[in-house]
Design an enzyme around this catalytic site. Structure first.
Site, mmCIF file in Angstrom:
data_model
loop_
_atom_site.group_PDB
_atom_site.id
_atom_site.type_symbol
_atom_site.label_atom_id
_atom_site.label_comp_id
_atom_site.label_asym_id
_atom_site.label_seq_id
_atom_site.Cartn_x
_atom_site.Cartn_y
_atom_site.Cartn_z
ATOM 1 N N LYS A 78 1.459 9.972 5.454
ATOM 2 C CA LYS A 78 1.562 8.609 5.982
ATOM 3 C C LYS A 78 2.835 7.921 5.491
ATOM 4 O O LYS A 78 2.910 6.700 5.430
ATOM 5 C CB LYS A 78 0.310 7.812 5.582
ATOM 6 N N LYS A 116 -2.311 -1.436 -3.769
ATOM 7 C CA LYS A 116 -3.168 -0.258 -3.669
ATOM 8 C C LYS A 116 -2.331 1.006 -3.714
ATOM 9 O O LYS A 116 -1.320 1.055 -3.025
ATOM 10 C CB LYS A 116 -3.913 -0.359 -2.339
ATOM 11 N N LYS A 159 0.858 -1.187 0.000
ATOM 12 C CA LYS A 159 0.000 0.000 0.000
ATOM 13 C C LYS A 159 0.888 1.229 0.000
ATOM 14 O O LYS A 159 1.749 1.402 0.866
ATOM 15 C CB LYS A 159 -0.897 -0.010 1.235
ATOM 16 N N SER A 171 -10.491 5.603 -4.339
ATOM 17 C CA SER A 171 -11.440 6.706 -4.469
ATOM 18 C C SER A 171 -11.012 7.766 -5.474
ATOM 19 O O SER A 171 -11.836 8.271 -6.238
ATOM 20 C CB SER A 171 -11.644 7.335 -3.090
HETATM 21 N N1 LIG Z 1 -6.881 2.644 6.533
HETATM 22 C C1 LIG Z 1 -7.098 3.576 5.650
HETATM 23 C C2 LIG Z 1 -7.603 3.274 4.272
HETATM 24 N N2 LIG Z 1 -8.223 2.131 3.883
HETATM 25 C C3 LIG Z 1 -8.592 2.304 2.542
HETATM 26 C C4 LIG Z 1 -8.139 3.568 2.126
HETATM 27 C C5 LIG Z 1 -8.295 4.204 0.791
HETATM 28 C C6 LIG Z 1 -9.332 3.675 -0.135
HETATM 29 C C7 LIG Z 1 -9.702 4.613 -1.232
HETATM 30 O O1 LIG Z 1 -9.069 5.666 -1.434
HETATM 31 O O2 LIG Z 1 -10.665 4.293 -1.946
HETATM 32 C C8 LIG Z 1 -7.505 4.161 3.213
HETATM 33 C C9 LIG Z 1 -6.952 5.545 3.176
HETATM 34 C C10 LIG Z 1 -5.619 5.830 3.704
HETATM 35 O O3 LIG Z 1 -4.771 4.956 3.847
HETATM 36 O O4 LIG Z 1 -5.384 7.001 3.979
#
Ligand SMILES: NCc1[nH]cc(CCC(=O)O)c1CC(=O)O
Ligand SMILES: [Mg+2]
Length: 337
Positions: free
Chosen positions: A230, A261, A207, A287
């Site tokens: 992050k 991701k 991720k 998203s």
């Molecule tokens: N635990 C956080 C989480 N779980 C899924 C997403 C993002 C999913 C998306 O953008 O559709 C995130 C955002 C982040 O890590 O800040």
């Protein structure tokens, strides 16, 4: 007149012409290497408190947060369309968010209540429960924060408790999305110790620290809280060898499946993972990717429906077993019908 144009001497081709198989739909279908089916699509959903309540997400046109009763209806629609599983994210009310993230392991939290409601009303669909602290903490980070540092081992302890209440509520798959080291092994052993050896772990293994999560943070209400970024736990987008180390580690710790991701900008990582590891691999069309397609489509820059289909198919071509996508219901209905 084109018919009068001289023909180039093509004898160098030795008779090989790659256009030959593309001349008709039946032939294109015959040589097609991958397919896209409803069972490839996992539907992420946002849950809120209330009854018969839906709220719009400004940056994700067409996606709404749903109260538990409407989530149950959504689960029925998903089941009927052939979607195998839902990925659920809570929008925790402000007054329940805290520095300790303790709401994450409240057995009566919003997440646990929606899990058990769907599990009893729609037992045929798989429930994927996200585990990370940003949905419960007051500072929008995925881990506990002390003096600006994101604590690893303390966060893992909270995540283990969070995973256990979710498993008790009916989660079929625990999906840690936080990128702390060691959380897969810790959650696995806690699940096994409590008699949940059949509960799977889908690890968000590779991720990346990405700007494409912006709209999601609005959806779960963590965006305005987040200070900084992050990057001390999510990956640097310059790297993909490192993604293979992350995935290898999570498989060794007991992950049943892994995730890459975001999605489309990271299909090279999906392909490298597919060529390297023999486990189910999922990719998340996040998203921001959804927002780009919707907004470019609305502006007339691209054909929105064609872009949705092409983008989802690209995940399959890259080697993903399935895709988490906000388009899941719409596309499962189209593909299944
Ligand atoms: N635990 C956080 C989480 N779980 C899924 C997403 C993002 C999913 C998306 O953008 O559709 C995130 C955002 C982040 O890590 O800040
Ligand atoms: Mg890791």
């Amino acid at each position: 007149m084109t018919q009068n144009w001289p023909r180039h001497d093509m004898s160098f081709l030795g008779g090989r012409r790659l256009r030959r198989t593309r001349q008709s739909e039946w032939s294109r279908a015959m040589v097609r290497e991958t397919d896209l089916r409803p069972s490839d699509l996992i539907w992420p959903l946002f849950v809120i408190e209330g009854q018969n309540e839906k709220t719009a997400i400004q940056t994700m046109p067409g996606v709404e947060r749903l109260s538990i009763d409407l989530m149950v209806e959504a689960a029925k629609a998903a089941r009927d369309a052939g979607i195998p599983a839902l990925a659920i994210f809570p929008n925790t009310p402000d007054h329940l968010r805290s520095e300790s993230g303790a709401e994450a392991f409240n057995p009566d939290n919003l997440m646990c209540r929606v899990l058990s409601a769907i599990k009893s009303a729609v037992p045929e669909i798989g429930l994927i429960a996200d585990v990370a602290l940003d949905e419960y903490s007051s500072d929008g980070q995925d881990g506990l924060v002390r003096d600006g540092e994101i604590l690893n081992d303390e966060t893992v302890a909270v995540m283990v408790r969070s995973a256990l209440v979710q498993a008790r509520a009916g989660a079929d798959i625990i999906a840690p999305s936080d990128m702390m080291d060691g959380r897969v092994a810790a959650i696995r052993s806690a699940l096994d110790a409590e008699g949940f050896e059949h509960v799977q772990i889908m690890s968000y293994a590779a991720k990346y620290a990405s700007c494409f999560y912006g709209p999601f943070r609005e959806a779960v209400g963590s965006g305005s809280r987040l200070k900084g970024d992050k990057r001390t736990y999510q990956m640097d987008y310059a790297n993909s060898d490192e993604a293979l180390r992350e995935i290898e580690q999570d498989i060794a710790e007991g992950a049943d499946s892994i995730m890459v991701k975001p999605g489309l900008p990271y299909l090279d990582v999906v392909r490298r993972a597919r060529d390297t590891f023999n486990v189910p691999i999922y990719a998340y069309q996040v998203s921001g990717e959804y927002a780009m397609i919707e907004m470019a489509g609305a502006a007339g820059a691209i054909n929105r429906d064609a872009a949705v289909l092409e983008s989802l198919w690209a995940f399959k071509r890259a080697g993903a077993n399935g895709v988490l996508t906000y388009y899941a219901l719409e596309m499962a209905r189209k593909l299944g019908g």
